[in-house]
Write a protein that holds these residues in place. Structure first.
Motif, PDB file in Angstrom:
ATOM      1  N   PRO A  25       0.121  45.469  11.105  1.00  0.00           N
ATOM      2  CA  PRO A  25      -0.253  44.534  10.036  1.00  0.00           C
ATOM      3  C   PRO A  25       0.289  43.143  10.349  1.00  0.00           C
ATOM      4  CG  PRO A  25       0.653  46.565   9.118  1.00  0.00           C
ATOM      5  CD  PRO A  25       0.881  46.608  10.607  1.00  0.00           C
ATOM      6  N   GLY A  26      -0.582  42.151  10.269  1.00  0.00           N
ATOM      7  CA  GLY A  26      -0.173  40.787  10.555  1.00  0.00           C
ATOM      8  C   GLY A  26       0.106  40.540  12.025  1.00  0.00           C
ATOM      9  N   ARG A  27      -0.202  41.543  12.856  1.00  0.00           N
ATOM     10  CA  ARG A  27       0.043  41.487  14.303  1.00  0.00           C
ATOM     11  C   ARG A  27       1.496  41.171  14.622  1.00  0.00           C
ATOM     12  NH1 ARG A  27      -5.297  39.995  13.891  1.00  0.00           N
ATOM     13  NH2 ARG A  27      -6.667  41.341  15.092  1.00  0.00           N
ATOM     14  N   GLU A  28       2.403  41.727  13.813  1.00  0.00           N
ATOM     15  CA  GLU A  28       3.825  41.564  14.087  1.00  0.00           C
ATOM     16  C   GLU A  28       4.586  42.812  13.669  1.00  0.00           C
ATOM     17  OE1 GLU A  28       5.302  38.093  12.088  1.00  0.00           O
ATOM     18  OE2 GLU A  28       5.596  39.150  10.222  1.00  0.00           O
ATOM     19  N   ALA A  29       5.746  43.002  14.312  1.00  0.00           N
ATOM     20  CA  ALA A  29       6.612  44.145  14.013  1.00  0.00           C
ATOM     21  C   ALA A  29       8.011  43.798  14.505  1.00  0.00           C
ATOM     22  CB  ALA A  29       6.103  45.407  14.702  1.00  0.00           C
ATOM     23  N   ASN A  30       8.995  44.540  14.016  1.00  0.00           N
ATOM     24  CA  ASN A  30      10.338  44.281  14.527  1.00  0.00           C
ATOM     25  C   ASN A  30      10.567  45.105  15.795  1.00  0.00           C
ATOM     26  OD1 ASN A  30      11.847  46.774  13.975  1.00  0.00           O
ATOM     27  ND2 ASN A  30      11.679  46.223  11.805  1.00  0.00           N
ATOM     28  N   SER A  31      11.550  44.684  16.559  1.00  0.00           N
ATOM     29  CA  SER A  31      11.788  45.296  17.868  1.00  0.00           C
ATOM     30  C   SER A  31      12.215  46.755  17.773  1.00  0.00           C
ATOM     31  CB  SER A  31      12.826  44.486  18.648  1.00  0.00           C
ATOM     32  OG  SER A  31      14.050  44.434  17.939  1.00  0.00           O
ATOM     33  N   VAL A  32      12.833  47.149  16.679  1.00  0.00           N
ATOM     34  CA  VAL A  32      13.249  48.547  16.513  1.00  0.00           C
ATOM     35  C   VAL A  32      12.018  49.445  16.363  1.00  0.00           C
ATOM     36  CG1 VAL A  32      14.549  50.161  15.073  1.00  0.00           C
ATOM     37  CG2 VAL A  32      15.453  47.863  15.504  1.00  0.00           C
ATOM     38  N   ILE A  33      11.086  49.030  15.538  1.00  0.00           N
ATOM     39  CA  ILE A  33       9.844  49.796  15.350  1.00  0.00           C
ATOM     40  C   ILE A  33       9.060  49.847  16.661  1.00  0.00           C
ATOM     41  CG2 ILE A  33       7.572  49.743  14.238  1.00  0.00           C
ATOM     42  CD1 ILE A  33       9.022  48.671  11.724  1.00  0.00           C
ATOM     43  N   LEU A  34       8.996  48.724  17.356  1.00  0.00           N
ATOM     44  CA  LEU A  34       8.272  48.696  18.629  1.00  0.00           C
ATOM     45  C   LEU A  34       8.898  49.653  19.641  1.00  0.00           C
ATOM     46  CD1 LEU A  34       7.517  44.892  18.913  1.00  0.00           C
ATOM     47  CD2 LEU A  34       5.855  46.731  18.531  1.00  0.00           C
ATOM     48  N   HIS A  35      10.223  49.668  19.711  1.00  0.00           N
ATOM     49  CA  HIS A  35      10.898  50.582  20.644  1.00  0.00           C
ATOM     50  C   HIS A  35      10.571  52.037  20.302  1.00  0.00           C
ATOM     51  CE1 HIS A  35      14.416  52.998  22.037  1.00  0.00           C
ATOM     52  NE2 HIS A  35      14.009  52.468  23.164  1.00  0.00           N
ATOM     53  N   ASP A  36      10.649  52.391  19.027  1.00  0.00           N
ATOM     54  CA  ASP A  36      10.327  53.758  18.611  1.00  0.00           C
ATOM     55  C   ASP A  36       8.884  54.121  18.975  1.00  0.00           C
ATOM     56  OD1 ASP A  36      12.868  54.034  17.590  1.00  0.00           O
ATOM     57  OD2 ASP A  36      12.270  53.856  15.484  1.00  0.00           O
ATOM     58  N   ALA A  37       7.966  53.177  18.791  1.00  0.00           N
ATOM     59  CA  ALA A  37       6.556  53.440  19.089  1.00  0.00           C
ATOM     60  C   ALA A  37       6.322  53.586  20.595  1.00  0.00           C
ATOM     61  CB  ALA A  37       5.690  52.323  18.515  1.00  0.00           C
ATOM     62  N   VAL A  38       6.995  52.773  21.397  1.00  0.00           N
ATOM     63  CA  VAL A  38       6.881  52.899  22.850  1.00  0.00           C
ATOM     64  C   VAL A  38       7.343  54.287  23.295  1.00  0.00           C
ATOM     65  CG1 VAL A  38       7.866  52.065  25.038  1.00  0.00           C
ATOM     66  CG2 VAL A  38       6.961  50.432  23.377  1.00  0.00           C
ATOM     67  N   LEU A  39       8.459  54.746  22.726  1.00  0.00           N
ATOM     68  CA  LEU A  39       8.953  56.088  23.050  1.00  0.00           C
ATOM     69  C   LEU A  39       7.939  57.159  22.661  1.00  0.00           C
ATOM     70  CD1 LEU A  39      12.704  55.848  21.944  1.00  0.00           C
ATOM     71  CD2 LEU A  39      11.799  55.815  24.283  1.00  0.00           C
ATOM     72  N   ALA A  40       7.282  56.974  21.514  1.00  0.00           N
ATOM     73  CA  ALA A  40       6.300  57.946  21.037  1.00  0.00           C
ATOM     74  C   ALA A  40       5.108  58.064  21.987  1.00  0.00           C
ATOM     75  CB  ALA A  40       5.823  57.579  19.633  1.00  0.00           C
ATOM     76  N   TYR A  41       4.843  57.012  22.757  1.00  0.00           N
ATOM     77  CA  TYR A  41       3.762  57.042  23.741  1.00  0.00           C
ATOM     78  C   TYR A  41       4.220  57.573  25.095  1.00  0.00           C
ATOM     79  CZ  TYR A  41       0.217  54.871  20.859  1.00  0.00           C
ATOM     80  OH  TYR A  41      -0.716  54.634  19.878  1.00  0.00           O
ATOM     81  N   GLY A  42       5.422  58.116  25.149  1.00  0.00           N
ATOM     82  CA  GLY A  42       5.900  58.761  26.363  1.00  0.00           C
ATOM     83  C   GLY A  42       6.484  57.817  27.388  1.00  0.00           C
ATOM     84  N   LEU A  43       6.731  56.594  27.004  1.00  0.00           N
ATOM     85  CA  LEU A  43       7.339  55.620  27.909  1.00  0.00           C
ATOM     86  C   LEU A  43       8.829  55.561  27.594  1.00  0.00           C
ATOM     87  CD1 LEU A  43       4.565  52.921  27.630  1.00  0.00           C
ATOM     88  CD2 LEU A  43       5.004  54.398  29.597  1.00  0.00           C
ATOM     89  N   LYS A  44       9.597  56.332  28.304  1.00  0.00           N
ATOM     90  CA  LYS A  44      11.030  56.452  28.040  1.00  0.00           C
ATOM     91  C   LYS A  44      11.778  55.236  28.573  1.00  0.00           C
ATOM     92  CE  LYS A  44      10.357  60.501  26.339  1.00  0.00           C
ATOM     93  NZ  LYS A  44      10.057  60.555  24.940  1.00  0.00           N
ATOM     94  N   CYS A  45      12.173  54.368  27.665  1.00  0.00           N
ATOM     95  CA  CYS A  45      12.951  53.193  28.062  1.00  0.00           C
ATOM     96  C   CYS A  45      14.046  52.961  27.025  1.00  0.00           C
ATOM     97  CB  CYS A  45      12.070  51.963  28.239  1.00  0.00           C
ATOM     98  SG  CYS A  45      11.292  51.348  26.759  1.00  0.00           S
ATOM     99  N   SER A  46      15.108  52.346  27.473  1.00  0.00           N
ATOM    100  CA  SER A  46      16.230  52.058  26.581  1.00  0.00           C
ATOM    101  C   SER A  46      15.877  50.888  25.659  1.00  0.00           C
ATOM    102  CB  SER A  46      17.465  51.705  27.409  1.00  0.00           C
ATOM    103  OG  SER A  46      17.249  50.472  28.077  1.00  0.00           O
ATOM    104  N   ARG A  47      16.690  50.711  24.645  1.00  0.00           N
ATOM    105  CA  ARG A  47      16.493  49.556  23.756  1.00  0.00           C
ATOM    106  C   ARG A  47      16.664  48.259  24.518  1.00  0.00           C
ATOM    107  NH1 ARG A  47      19.152  51.974  18.206  1.00  0.00           N
ATOM    108  NH2 ARG A  47      17.994  53.862  18.489  1.00  0.00           N
ATOM    109  N   ASP A  48      17.641  48.228  25.431  1.00  0.00           N
ATOM    110  CA  ASP A  48      17.856  47.027  26.238  1.00  0.00           C
ATOM    111  C   ASP A  48      16.641  46.718  27.104  1.00  0.00           C
ATOM    112  OD1 ASP A  48      20.383  46.584  25.225  1.00  0.00           O
ATOM    113  OD2 ASP A  48      21.424  47.464  26.940  1.00  0.00           O
ATOM    114  N   SER A  49      16.073  47.753  27.705  1.00  0.00           N
ATOM    115  CA  SER A  49      14.892  47.565  28.544  1.00  0.00           C
ATOM    116  C   SER A  49      13.702  47.083  27.710  1.00  0.00           C
ATOM    117  CB  SER A  49      14.535  48.867  29.257  1.00  0.00           C
ATOM    118  OG  SER A  49      13.362  48.699  30.007  1.00  0.00           O
ATOM    119  N   CYS A  50      13.523  47.647  26.545  1.00  0.00           N
ATOM    120  CA  CYS A  50      12.432  47.229  25.659  1.00  0.00           C
ATOM    121  C   CYS A  50      12.636  45.774  25.231  1.00  0.00           C
ATOM    122  CB  CYS A  50      12.353  48.157  24.453  1.00  0.00           C
ATOM    123  SG  CYS A  50      10.844  47.969  23.487  1.00  0.00           S
TER     124      CYS A  50
END
Length: 100
Positions: A25-50
Motif C-alpha cells: 500500500p502506497g508503495r512503501e513499507a518498513n525495513s522489518v516487514i521487507l526483511h520478513d517478506a524476503v525470507l518468506a520468498y526463500g531468500l535467506k539473508c540477515s537483517r544487515d544484508s537486507c
C-alpha cells in the motif's frame, strides 16, 4: 562467464524488494516487514544484508528511505517500479521473468 553466487543472490534480493514495494500500500513499507517478506520468498539473508541491499537500491535511486524513530521506511520510486516490471534494466538488479 556467469556472475558469482553472491552477486546473483544480491540481484535476486534487490528484485524481490522492488516487487514487494510495488505490491505494498502506497508503495512503501518498513525495513522489518521487507526483511520478513524476503525470507518468506526463500531468500535467506540477515537483517544487515537486507539493510545493505536497501541502501544499495537507494544509491541507485530505485527507492527512497527515511528514518522514523529508528525504523527505516522504504518507498519505491518510478525508476524502481520500472526495474521491478522489467521496463528498465539496472545492472545489479535481476530482470523479472516473463509474465505468465
Amino acid at each position: 562467464m556467469s556472475m558469482p553466487y553472491r552477486e546473483t543472490f544480491a540481484a535476486h534480493v534487490r528484485l524481490c524488494l522492488l516487487r514487494l514495494l510495488d505490491e505494498a500500500p502506497g508503495r512503501e513499507a518498513n525495513s522489518v516487514i521487507l526483511h520478513d517478506a524476503v525470507l518468506a520468498y526463500g531468500l535467506k539473508c540477515s537483517r544487515d544484508s537486507c539493510a545493505a541491499q536497501i541502501a544499495w537500491l537507494a544509491e541507485q535511486e530505485l527507492v527512497t528511505t527515511r528514518d522514523i524513530a529508528g525504523v527505516v521506511i522504504v518507498t519505491l520510486t518510478a525508476r524502481g517500479q520500472d526495474a521491478a516490471h522489467g521496463r528498465a534494466i539496472v545492472p545489479g538488479v535481476r530482470r523479472p521473468g516473463p509474465e505468465t
